[in-house]
Design a protein around this motif. Sequence first.
Motif, PDB file in Angstrom:
ATOM      1  N   HIS A  18     -75.591 108.696  82.482  1.00 46.89           N
ATOM      2  CA  HIS A  18     -76.365 108.333  81.302  1.00 46.89           C
ATOM      3  C   HIS A  18     -75.424 107.859  80.197  1.00 46.89           C
ATOM      4  O   HIS A  18     -74.790 108.668  79.526  1.00 46.89           O
ATOM      5  CB  HIS A  18     -77.215 109.521  80.839  1.00 46.89           C
ATOM      6  CG  HIS A  18     -78.164 109.159  79.740  1.00 46.89           C
ATOM      7  ND1 HIS A  18     -78.662 110.067  78.857  1.00 46.89           N
ATOM      8  CD2 HIS A  18     -78.692 107.964  79.386  1.00 46.89           C
ATOM      9  CE1 HIS A  18     -79.451 109.450  77.990  1.00 46.89           C
ATOM     10  NE2 HIS A  18     -79.489 108.182  78.295  1.00 46.89           N
ATOM     11  N   TRP A  55     -77.088 110.360  67.097  1.00 50.57           N
ATOM     12  CA  TRP A  55     -78.106 109.409  67.569  1.00 50.57           C
ATOM     13  C   TRP A  55     -77.430 108.181  68.179  1.00 50.57           C
ATOM     14  O   TRP A  55     -76.371 107.760  67.710  1.00 50.57           O
ATOM     15  CB  TRP A  55     -78.994 108.968  66.402  1.00 50.57           C
ATOM     16  CG  TRP A  55     -79.844 107.763  66.680  1.00 50.57           C
ATOM     17  CD1 TRP A  55     -81.079 107.737  67.269  1.00 50.57           C
ATOM     18  CD2 TRP A  55     -79.526 106.402  66.365  1.00 50.57           C
ATOM     19  NE1 TRP A  55     -81.533 106.437  67.343  1.00 50.57           N
ATOM     20  CE2 TRP A  55     -80.607 105.602  66.800  1.00 50.57           C
ATOM     21  CE3 TRP A  55     -78.428 105.780  65.770  1.00 50.57           C
ATOM     22  CZ2 TRP A  55     -80.628 104.221  66.651  1.00 50.57           C
ATOM     23  CZ3 TRP A  55     -78.440 104.386  65.630  1.00 50.57           C
ATOM     24  CH2 TRP A  55     -79.540 103.625  66.061  1.00 50.57           C
ATOM     25  N   MET A 100     -77.938 104.961  71.634  1.00 54.16           N
ATOM     26  CA  MET A 100     -78.725 104.360  72.714  1.00 54.16           C
ATOM     27  C   MET A 100     -77.790 103.825  73.788  1.00 54.16           C
ATOM     28  O   MET A 100     -76.649 103.458  73.491  1.00 54.16           O
ATOM     29  CB  MET A 100     -79.491 103.131  72.223  1.00 54.16           C
ATOM     30  CG  MET A 100     -80.344 103.313  71.042  1.00 54.16           C
ATOM     31  SD  MET A 100     -81.126 101.733  70.636  1.00 54.16           S
ATOM     32  CE  MET A 100     -82.369 101.598  71.902  1.00 54.16           C
ATOM     33  N   THR A 101     -78.311 103.689  74.998  1.00 55.88           N
ATOM     34  CA  THR A 101     -77.570 103.035  76.074  1.00 55.88           C
ATOM     35  C   THR A 101     -77.045 101.684  75.580  1.00 55.88           C
ATOM     36  O   THR A 101     -75.913 101.300  75.870  1.00 55.88           O
ATOM     37  CB  THR A 101     -78.512 102.818  77.283  1.00 55.88           C
ATOM     38  OG1 THR A 101     -79.083 104.076  77.623  1.00 55.88           O
ATOM     39  CG2 THR A 101     -77.771 102.247  78.468  1.00 55.88           C
TER      40      THR A 101
HETATM   41  P1  AMP Z   1     -81.255 106.161  75.745  1.00 51.84           P
HETATM   42  O1  AMP Z   1     -80.843 104.767  75.774  1.00 51.84           O
HETATM   43  O2  AMP Z   1     -81.913 106.624  76.989  1.00 51.84           O
HETATM   44  O3  AMP Z   1     -80.144 107.059  75.339  1.00 51.84           O
HETATM   45  O4  AMP Z   1     -82.374 106.297  74.636  1.00 51.84           O
HETATM   46  C1  AMP Z   1     -82.161 105.872  73.313  1.00 51.84           C
HETATM   47  C2  AMP Z   1     -83.298 106.322  72.462  1.00 51.84           C
HETATM   48  O5  AMP Z   1     -83.345 107.753  72.424  1.00 51.84           O
HETATM   49  C3  AMP Z   1     -83.152 105.939  70.999  1.00 51.84           C
HETATM   50  O6  AMP Z   1     -83.578 104.619  70.752  1.00 51.84           O
HETATM   51  C4  AMP Z   1     -84.034 106.967  70.326  1.00 51.84           C
HETATM   52  O7  AMP Z   1     -85.397 106.625  70.396  1.00 51.84           O
HETATM   53  C5  AMP Z   1     -83.820 108.191  71.175  1.00 51.84           C
HETATM   54  N1  AMP Z   1     -82.818 109.055  70.546  1.00 51.84           N
HETATM   55  C6  AMP Z   1     -81.513 109.159  70.823  1.00 51.84           C
HETATM   56  N2  AMP Z   1     -80.932 110.091  70.050  1.00 51.84           N
HETATM   57  C7  AMP Z   1     -81.893 110.583  69.242  1.00 51.84           C
HETATM   58  C8  AMP Z   1     -81.932 111.560  68.214  1.00 51.84           C
HETATM   59  N3  AMP Z   1     -80.877 112.272  67.872  1.00 51.84           N
HETATM   60  N4  AMP Z   1     -83.113 111.765  67.594  1.00 51.84           N
HETATM   61  C9  AMP Z   1     -84.227 111.064  67.926  1.00 51.84           C
HETATM   62  N5  AMP Z   1     -84.258 110.149  68.902  1.00 51.84           N
HETATM   63  C10 AMP Z   1     -83.104 109.899  69.551  1.00 51.84           C
END
Ligand code: AMP
Length: 540
Positions: free
Chosen positions: A234, A329, A331-332
């Motif tokens: 991930h 916070w 994202m990929t």
């Molecule tokens: P992923 O690419 O699978 O890691 O997902 C990314 C998404 O996860 C982001 O655009 C957010 O919507 C959510 N996300 C990641 N970190 C957080 C956080 N600390 N609080 C709320 N949402 C988060």
Amino acid sequence: MKGLMQDHPLLISSIFEHAINNYPTQEIVSNSVEGGIHKYTYEDWGNRTKQLANALKDYGVLEGDRIGTLAWNGYRHLELYYATSSSGLICHTMNPRLHHDQIAYIVNHAEDKIIFVDLNIVDLIKLAAPSFKSVKAIVVMTDSKNMIDLELSNGIEVLCYENFIDKKPIEFDWPNLDERTASSLCYTSGTTGNPKGVLYTHRSTVLHAYGINLKDAIPYGAKDVVMPVVPMFHVNAWGTPYAAAMCGTKFVFPGAKLDGESLTDLMNQEKVTISLGVPTVWLLLLNHLRDSGKKLDTVQRLIIGGSACPRTLFEGFGEEYNVDVIHAWGMTEMSPIGTANMPLYNTTVKNKEEYYDQKIPQGRTVFGHQMKLIDDEGNIMPNDGKTQGRLLSRGYWVLKSYYNDDTQKDRFFDGGWFDTGDIATIDKNGFMTVTDRNKDIIKSGGEWISSIDLENICVGHPSVANAAAIAIPDEKWDERPMIVVQLLPGKEVSKDEILNFYSGKIAKWMIPDRVEFVDNIPLGATGKILKTKLRDMFIN
Ligand code: AMP
């Protein structure tokens, strides 16, 4: 006029060489898939990684070829990370919790040549392999003693990892690549459409690792012991394999055992100081600590991201176990770090209440990454801490397009800005708070209700294990909130008690109209709540 400084490309092989040459005796510990704890040093890791690079070269893969992995966090996976990227191949990590049809789609889209797979994930390969179009070999990540009998169709060869690298030289001359060369590939599984690939470069990966090591982000040090619970499939375990190796940090890999008991025991045995993962994992760990009476002897920091971290986790770990929970916070699509919540020079707190209040936002941006808010017409929204907007991001480690996929063109704006799909506020000190995913926000009578706020309040109830807020269609208000609740084992709570728990905590009109209990809130492959499933269960 050009400056007169040296111009070395930013390469993953430089992190690797720095790590093995400067910290040869540092340890790497893994809870192995075969059973038992495996330990070796950075020096051993270095030698075996170079053997693997030789084995791949001898097998005939070429620069730019994609090498798939379906594996948990462990030493062989770390060897793969570095042997592939450093030699100009692309490390393509895949999530073993996906359905075999999705795996087949991703493998074919990426055109993987070889796939390395952990022993206990082989069944998934058996199901997916008949659909593979480009794969020449599956390498099972084990030794000959534990090797399984496996025959695949399509002319796919099955090999054993230890035999694959056995007797290969422990020297390898890494190519002097252009720093913009692709280094790794990770598909993100949106809730709609096919998974989309994010293709990182050496440059973005090295700069991201530097960014992580800034003091107000998630820095590592040679005295730290890191346990990445966030999987290496991930978003490169949130960059940990690069950022921590850069600093000579001891790695502790949990393998496939992610339950509270296994994590606690391994953390205490190996004196882990910092760990990273999604809220679900830490909720399980917190419950385990409370039930078992165990303590975390050495852990100082837990980095929590991937979904919004509920207040109960900050307070529970902080007050009961003296562990600092840090909200982050990303994202990929951004490698993944965007923000981390670290206090500013002018952050003051008068009491515990305020201390935990200021830990809740997702945090401030890290140098190398920028963000801004816009409305649906593209107007810039003020950073006043109140106005919500669509969160755009750009920076040294943010993607400029998806891999061989142009279905998302409308998310890329002039100036390199990428629409994250998150809705957020930013205050004047730069603290960003995610209020929702664009598609999850509840629009009631023209006002927005944050599903994250509703969930965070609900999981603060002592009998609630997890909660998910979704919008239900409403004739008068357009949408109204509903809360789906999973109780802790053996607890009984009425719907009214859940609703009363909201009173005084948010505006009356934001309190959900409906409460439903479920045995298990459905979670996706990366631990995020599957709201589409809940919508199917209760609305469609
Ligand atoms: P992923 O690419 O699978 O890691 O997902 C990314 C998404 O996860 C982001 O655009 C957010 O919507 C959510 N996300 C990641 N970190 C957080 C956080 N600390 N609080 C709320 N949402 C988060």
